[in-house]
Design a protein around this motif. Structure first.
Motif, PDB file in Angstrom:
ATOM      1  N   ALA A  47      22.462 -24.404 -48.495  1.00  0.00           N
ATOM      2  CA  ALA A  47      21.246 -25.128 -48.869  1.00  0.00           C
ATOM      3  C   ALA A  47      20.057 -24.654 -48.038  1.00  0.00           C
ATOM      4  CB  ALA A  47      21.449 -26.625 -48.698  1.00  0.00           C
ATOM      5  N   ALA A  48      20.268 -24.404 -46.745  1.00  0.00           N
ATOM      6  CA  ALA A  48      19.184 -23.931 -45.877  1.00  0.00           C
ATOM      7  C   ALA A  48      18.702 -22.551 -46.326  1.00  0.00           C
ATOM      8  CB  ALA A  48      19.645 -23.895 -44.425  1.00  0.00           C
ATOM      9  N   ALA A 105      28.130 -25.767 -46.922  1.00  0.00           N
ATOM     10  CA  ALA A 105      27.142 -26.274 -47.890  1.00  0.00           C
ATOM     11  C   ALA A 105      25.764 -26.386 -47.241  1.00  0.00           C
ATOM     12  CB  ALA A 105      27.586 -27.622 -48.446  1.00  0.00           C
ATOM     13  N   ALA A 106      25.716 -26.812 -45.988  1.00  0.00           N
ATOM     14  CA  ALA A 106      24.440 -26.930 -45.279  1.00  0.00           C
ATOM     15  C   ALA A 106      23.799 -25.557 -45.077  1.00  0.00           C
ATOM     16  CB  ALA A 106      24.635 -27.630 -43.942  1.00  0.00           C
ATOM     17  N   ARG A 107      24.600 -24.578 -44.718  1.00  0.00           N
ATOM     18  CA  ARG A 107      24.072 -23.213 -44.550  1.00  0.00           C
ATOM     19  C   ARG A 107      23.549 -22.660 -45.868  1.00  0.00           C
ATOM     20  NH1 ARG A 107      28.655 -22.831 -41.195  1.00  0.00           N
ATOM     21  NH2 ARG A 107      29.847 -21.840 -42.876  1.00  0.00           N
ATOM     22  N   ARG A 161      16.690 -23.016 -49.596  1.00  0.00           N
ATOM     23  CA  ARG A 161      15.377 -23.592 -49.310  1.00  0.00           C
ATOM     24  C   ARG A 161      14.458 -22.542 -48.684  1.00  0.00           C
ATOM     25  NH1 ARG A 161      12.182 -23.814 -45.946  1.00  0.00           N
ATOM     26  NH2 ARG A 161      10.507 -25.267 -45.843  1.00  0.00           N
ATOM     27  N   ASP A 205      31.318 -28.962 -45.275  1.00  0.00           N
ATOM     28  CA  ASP A 205      29.982 -29.517 -45.049  1.00  0.00           C
ATOM     29  C   ASP A 205      29.071 -28.487 -44.398  1.00  0.00           C
ATOM     30  OD1 ASP A 205      30.814 -31.922 -46.094  1.00  0.00           O
ATOM     31  OD2 ASP A 205      30.899 -32.974 -44.177  1.00  0.00           O
ATOM     32  N   ALA A 206      29.577 -27.793 -43.387  1.00  0.00           N
ATOM     33  CA  ALA A 206      28.779 -26.791 -42.683  1.00  0.00           C
ATOM     34  C   ALA A 206      28.413 -25.647 -43.618  1.00  0.00           C
ATOM     35  CB  ALA A 206      29.547 -26.270 -41.470  1.00  0.00           C
ATOM     36  N   GLY A 209      15.090 -33.820 -43.590  1.00  0.00           N
ATOM     37  CA  GLY A 209      15.539 -32.480 -43.923  1.00  0.00           C
ATOM     38  C   GLY A 209      15.997 -32.346 -45.371  1.00  0.00           C
ATOM     39  N   GLN A 210      15.937 -33.423 -46.138  1.00  0.00           N
ATOM     40  CA  GLN A 210      16.324 -33.377 -47.552  1.00  0.00           C
ATOM     41  C   GLN A 210      15.230 -32.684 -48.355  1.00  0.00           C
ATOM     42  OE1 GLN A 210      19.189 -34.466 -48.783  1.00  0.00           O
ATOM     43  NE2 GLN A 210      19.971 -35.605 -47.043  1.00  0.00           N
TER      44      GLN A 210
END
Length: 102
Positions: A18-19, A14-16, A22, A11-12, A64-65
């Motif tokens: 995606a950030a 994937a979040a990094r 973006r 999860d972490a 944040g989406q």
């Protein structure tokens, strides 16, 4: 004591990712972002230029989406009926259809 959950590192990661994606898109913004909202939601819309042409970057500052849509994906929105949007709203923060794990 720190709590951990199964899949936490994935999860972490994937979040990094995606950030970073973006942030890269945001560096290619064309013009000023447009923000619209009501008592239920607020979104920010920006045109971004990519190597594959223009995209519309749609962001929800509160959650944040975000999503970047090409012209064909945007046109596909016009093909939908209110039932589709109701189903999407009824299942927030997740896909309407599951992804294939292939």
């Amino acid at each position: 004591m720190k709590l951990h959950w199964s899949g936490e590192e994935e999860d972490a990661r994937a979040a990094r990712q995606a950030a970073a994606e973006r942030a890269e898109l945001a560096t290619h913004t064309s013009g000023e972002p447009l923000t619209i909202g009501n008592e239920f939601s607020e979104i920010r819309v920006s045109r971004v230029e990519t190597r594959n042409g223009s995209r519309l970057l749609i962001e929800s500052p509160k959650s944040g989406q975000w999503v970047a849509l090409c012209p064909l994906e945007l046109e596909a929105i016009t093909w939908q009926n209110t039932t589709t949007f109701s189903a999407m709203i009824g299942k927030p923060f997740g896909p309407l259809l599951p992804e294939d794990d292939q």
